[in-house]
Design a protein around this motif. Structure first.
Motif, PDB file in Angstrom:
ATOM      1  N   PHE A  46      15.518   4.251  -7.735  1.00  0.00           N
ATOM      2  CA  PHE A  46      15.253   5.753  -7.695  1.00  0.00           C
ATOM      3  C   PHE A  46      15.408   6.009  -9.347  1.00  0.00           C
ATOM      4  N   VAL A  47      14.114   6.635  -9.810  1.00  0.00           N
ATOM      5  CA  VAL A  47      13.897   6.953 -11.199  1.00  0.00           C
ATOM      6  C   VAL A  47      13.679   8.485 -11.202  1.00  0.00           C
ATOM      7  N   PRO A  48      14.498   9.246 -11.765  1.00  0.00           N
ATOM      8  CA  PRO A  48      14.435  10.931 -11.646  1.00  0.00           C
ATOM      9  C   PRO A  48      13.213  11.136 -12.094  1.00  0.00           C
ATOM     10  N   ILE A  49      12.574  12.252 -11.445  1.00  0.00           N
ATOM     11  CA  ILE A  49      11.355  12.764 -11.965  1.00  0.00           C
ATOM     12  C   ILE A  49      10.065  12.207 -11.801  1.00  0.00           C
ATOM     13  N   ILE A  50       9.937  10.939 -12.277  1.00  0.00           N
ATOM     14  CA  ILE A  50       8.708  10.172 -12.394  1.00  0.00           C
ATOM     15  C   ILE A  50       8.656   9.150 -11.358  1.00  0.00           C
ATOM     16  N   GLY A  51       9.637   8.626 -10.797  1.00  0.00           N
ATOM     17  CA  GLY A  51       9.622   7.673  -9.935  1.00  0.00           C
ATOM     18  C   GLY A  51       8.927   6.358 -10.429  1.00  0.00           C
ATOM     19  N   GLN A  52       8.017   5.944  -9.317  1.00  0.00           N
ATOM     20  CA  GLN A  52       7.293   4.709  -9.772  1.00  0.00           C
ATOM     21  C   GLN A  52       5.906   4.994 -10.348  1.00  0.00           C
ATOM     22  N   MET A  53       5.709   6.389 -10.905  1.00  0.00           N
ATOM     23  CA  MET A  53       4.567   6.903 -11.225  1.00  0.00           C
ATOM     24  C   MET A  53       3.880   6.024 -12.317  1.00  0.00           C
ATOM     25  N   LEU A  54       4.698   5.356 -13.253  1.00  0.00           N
ATOM     26  CA  LEU A  54       4.084   4.657 -14.205  1.00  0.00           C
ATOM     27  C   LEU A  54       3.466   3.382 -13.702  1.00  0.00           C
ATOM     28  N   ASN A  55       4.142   2.872 -12.465  1.00  0.00           N
ATOM     29  CA  ASN A  55       3.573   1.609 -11.724  1.00  0.00           C
ATOM     30  C   ASN A  55       2.415   1.880 -11.278  1.00  0.00           C
ATOM     31  N   VAL A  56       2.250   3.205 -10.506  1.00  0.00           N
ATOM     32  CA  VAL A  56       0.859   3.417  -9.976  1.00  0.00           C
ATOM     33  C   VAL A  56      -0.160   3.646 -10.916  1.00  0.00           C
ATOM     34  N   LEU A  57       0.087   4.406 -11.994  1.00  0.00           N
ATOM     35  CA  LEU A  57      -1.158   4.409 -13.091  1.00  0.00           C
ATOM     36  C   LEU A  57      -1.410   3.147 -13.996  1.00  0.00           C
ATOM     37  N   ARG A  58      -0.294   2.048 -13.858  1.00  0.00           N
ATOM     38  CA  ARG A  58      -0.535   0.725 -14.236  1.00  0.00           C
ATOM     39  C   ARG A  58      -1.510   0.055 -13.156  1.00  0.00           C
ATOM     40  N   CYS A  82      10.159   4.261  -1.912  1.00  0.00           N
ATOM     41  CA  CYS A  82       9.289   4.361  -3.127  1.00  0.00           C
ATOM     42  C   CYS A  82       8.942   5.723  -3.511  1.00  0.00           C
ATOM     43  N   SER A  83       9.080   6.135  -4.946  1.00  0.00           N
ATOM     44  CA  SER A  83       8.894   7.502  -5.403  1.00  0.00           C
ATOM     45  C   SER A  83       7.788   7.675  -6.121  1.00  0.00           C
ATOM     46  N   ILE A  84       6.679   8.421  -5.727  1.00  0.00           N
ATOM     47  CA  ILE A  84       5.654   8.855  -6.799  1.00  0.00           C
ATOM     48  C   ILE A  84       5.898  10.370  -7.180  1.00  0.00           C
ATOM     49  N   GLY A  85       6.267  10.274  -8.556  1.00  0.00           N
ATOM     50  CA  GLY A  85       6.919  11.506  -9.053  1.00  0.00           C
ATOM     51  C   GLY A  85       8.345  11.978  -8.547  1.00  0.00           C
ATOM     52  N   PRO A  86       8.683  12.965  -8.372  1.00  0.00           N
ATOM     53  CA  PRO A  86      10.033  13.099  -8.083  1.00  0.00           C
ATOM     54  C   PRO A  86      10.534  13.262  -6.403  1.00  0.00           C
ATOM     55  N   LEU A  87       9.331  13.058  -5.624  1.00  0.00           N
ATOM     56  CA  LEU A  87       9.457  12.922  -4.202  1.00  0.00           C
ATOM     57  C   LEU A  87       9.670  11.364  -3.533  1.00  0.00           C
ATOM     58  N   VAL A  88      10.793  11.306  -2.958  1.00  0.00           N
ATOM     59  CA  VAL A  88      11.520  10.083  -2.508  1.00  0.00           C
ATOM     60  C   VAL A  88      10.349   9.878  -0.996  1.00  0.00           C
ATOM     61  N   ARG A  89       9.690   8.753  -0.964  1.00  0.00           N
ATOM     62  CA  ARG A  89       9.067   8.550   0.400  1.00  0.00           C
ATOM     63  C   ARG A  89       9.583   7.250   1.084  1.00  0.00           C
ATOM     64  N   LEU A  90       9.707   7.353   2.404  1.00  0.00           N
ATOM     65  CA  LEU A  90       9.839   6.454   3.109  1.00  0.00           C
ATOM     66  C   LEU A  90       8.620   5.665   3.715  1.00  0.00           C
ATOM     67  N   VAL A  91       8.346   4.704   3.255  1.00  0.00           N
ATOM     68  CA  VAL A  91       7.106   4.105   3.657  1.00  0.00           C
ATOM     69  C   VAL A  91       7.401   3.368   4.816  1.00  0.00           C
ATOM     70  N   VAL A  92       6.369   3.551   5.819  1.00  0.00           N
ATOM     71  CA  VAL A  92       6.430   2.973   7.014  1.00  0.00           C
ATOM     72  C   VAL A  92       5.132   2.202   7.495  1.00  0.00           C
ATOM     73  N   LEU A  93       5.297   0.916   7.807  1.00  0.00           N
ATOM     74  CA  LEU A  93       4.201   0.019   7.783  1.00  0.00           C
ATOM     75  C   LEU A  93       4.115  -0.476   9.493  1.00  0.00           C
ATOM     76  N   HIS A  94       5.354  -0.510  10.235  1.00  0.00           N
ATOM     77  CA  HIS A  94       5.250  -0.988  11.486  1.00  0.00           C
ATOM     78  C   HIS A  94       4.670  -0.044  12.708  1.00  0.00           C
ATOM     79  N   PRO A  95       3.795  -0.348  13.694  1.00  0.00           N
ATOM     80  CA  PRO A  95       3.364   0.415  14.281  1.00  0.00           C
ATOM     81  C   PRO A  95       4.414   1.343  15.291  1.00  0.00           C
TER      82      PRO A  95
END
Length: 512
Positions: A46-58, A82-95
């Protein structure tokens, strides 16, 4: 004393704003993150405000924007944080998990995210299928379902054929090379705008700018602001920077265009361009169970939504389809042989022909698998609930306001559901020659090109018919070759996958 009171008031306002921002942007997402993390769900920190945004931009800079979540899935598995910006996302990949969340018994626990409304409301309004909720959405969906039945769509094929013919004629007369993605997106915009309004967006304004130009400028500005998270916050979204004024001006002109189209149709000054009712006719005639029609505002919002949702998605689908035909001569030859058989001597496709174009259909479905028009979609939990893990050994508690991200791109390339998932193999979609049925999926939620649940794409039948018409006519009349030396990279731009640096091809008339 008065000056001191003013200073205290200002300081109090600043402190209040800071507290509100802290609660919304830090404390609330951190609580959701901690609740899910405590249940053993892995993920990025968890990274406040930006989340993994820097990783996404990279990843975007390294031409791996579409691959970002795919890579995380290989690292963390079928369910991770994973977080993109301040929003935490629960990423789901299993049908199986997707089915529990969005299937008939659980789908009522979710809605489209509020952020989507912020992103699109200045462009297409709030009274439409894309962003409306609860009773308003259910009412509109019920009223509009008949509009996208094959009986009504049949008459719109003439528009698809006419617009495709114009594009092909223009390219063969004026171009030895062309930009595939631009031309096909322009084509699908002409088709959907003509179907929705009875007139094309090619109408010119003063200064020789067309409504299509304005539409694309507004769409690009919204995409720019979306990638940079500008329009996820109401206050920041209203600031007159980063294309805000362009969006306001363009949206005003587009709304005037739609208002004029509605008035012209109501007063008999315009008629459908196809052999039956078009989308505008169907919007004007639709009524609910109490006999009440849509308001003009709802008609306007719905019509603009169909144009926004129905042009770039199909345009990009056709771009990637043509790309694979240029890469695979055997696939192109199979399509040509089928078209020669079903549409001999340059016959124009009709509704009755399309059902027989089974290789064309299979090629389109395989492209939808490898390059789904929207690589992911997000749903927001509106009430707390639990789901079972895939092995049914324990439960996962989903708190209210959790943003669930379904990564379609990764699911469609999972070898558990798709043998040789990275191979373009249209034969996996061919219908049974005896029964005429499509092959059965390994799981009902393993193929999601049009999303899932009660909020899936209402226009998918329109898009599939349109894609068949365009592809069959291009294969019938044209020969393409990819311009050598290009760097073709899929880019997740806004909500669609497009070639990051464009895609160029040479074109000539096909000698059949």
């Amino acid at each position: 004393m008065n000056a001191l009171n003013i200073i205290y008031t200002i300081l109090g306002l600043i402190i209040t704003v800071c507290i509100c921002l802290y609660v919304k942007l830090v404390r609330k997402p951190k609580h959701i993150f901690d609740t899910l993390k405590a249940q053993g769900i892995p993920g990025e920190p968890f990274v406040p405000i930006i989340g993994q945004m820097l990783n996404v931009l990279r990843a975007n800079k390294e031409d791996r924007s579409v691959e970002y979540f795919y890579d995380l899935s290989k690292k963390f598995g079928d369910c991770f944080l994973c977080s993109i910006g301040p929003l935490v996302r629960l990423v789901v990949l299993h049908p199986e998990l997707i089915g529990q969340m969005l299937g008939r018994t659980k789908g009522h626990n979710y809605r489209k995210s509020k952020e989507l409304t912020n992103i699109l409301k200045s462009f297409i309004g709030e009274h439409n299928l894309l962003v409306s909720e609860t009773e308003e959405h259910e009412r509109a969906r019920t009223m509009l379902n008949p509009a996208f039945h094959f009986v009504n769509l049949r008459s719109m094929i003439s528009i698809m054929v006419n617009e495709t013919s114009k594009m092909i004629d223009s390219l063969l007369k004026t171009a030895h090379q062309f930009r595939v993605d631009s031309e096909l997106n322009s084509l699908t915009l002409s088709i959907i705008s003509s179907s929705a309004f009875g007139r094309s967006f090619d109408v010119k304004l003063d200064g020789n700018q067309s409504f299509a130009d304005i539409f694309n400028e507004v769409k690009d500005a919204v995409g720019y602001r979306t990638i940079r998270l500008i329009n996820q916050n109401d206050f920041i979204d209203r600031l007159p920077f980063w294309g805000r004024q362009l969006i306001d001006k363009g949206s005003k002109l587009l709304n005037e265009f739609v208002d004029q189209s509605i008035v012209a149709r109501r007063t008999g000054q315009s008629t459908s361009l196809c052999s039956g009712p078009d989308i505008l006719d169907l919007l004007l005639s639709a009524v609910d169970e109490n006999g009440q029609p849509f308001t003009d505002q709802q008609i306007k919002d719905e019509a603009l939504t169909f144009v926004l949702a129905g042009h770039e998605t199909t345009g990009n689908l056709m771009t990637w389809t043509i790309y694979h035909l240029m890469l695979h001569d055997d696939v192109l030859k199979a399509c040509q042989e089928e078209v020669n058989r079903i549409l001999p001597n340059g016959i124009i496709p009709t509704f009755d022909h399309l059902a027989d174009l089974q290789i064309i259909e299979a090629v389109i479905y395989e492209t939808l698998r490898l390059y789904p028009p929207a690589p992911s979609f997000v749903r927001e939990a509106i009430r707390p609930h639990t789901i079972n893990t895939v092995d049914n050994q324990r439960k996962i508690f989903i708190p209210t306001d959790t943003h669930v991200l379904v990564n379609i791109y990764a699911i469609h390339r999972d070898e558990r559901y798709w043998p040789n998932p990275h191979e373009f193999n249209y034969k996996r979609w061919l219908r049974d020659p005896v029964t005429g049925l499509k092959p059965k999926l390994s799981h009902p939620f393993a193929f999601l090109p049009f999303a899932a649940g009660s909020r899936n794409c209402i226009g998918q039948n329109f898009a599939l018919l349109e894609a068949k018409v365009i592809l069959s006519m291009l294969v019938q009349q044209c020969q393409f070759q990819l311009v050598p030396g290009q760097h073709i990279v899929p880019l997740s731009k806004g909500v669609t996958i497009s070639p990051k640096y464009g895609m160029y091809a040479s074109i000539q008339k096909r000698n059949s």
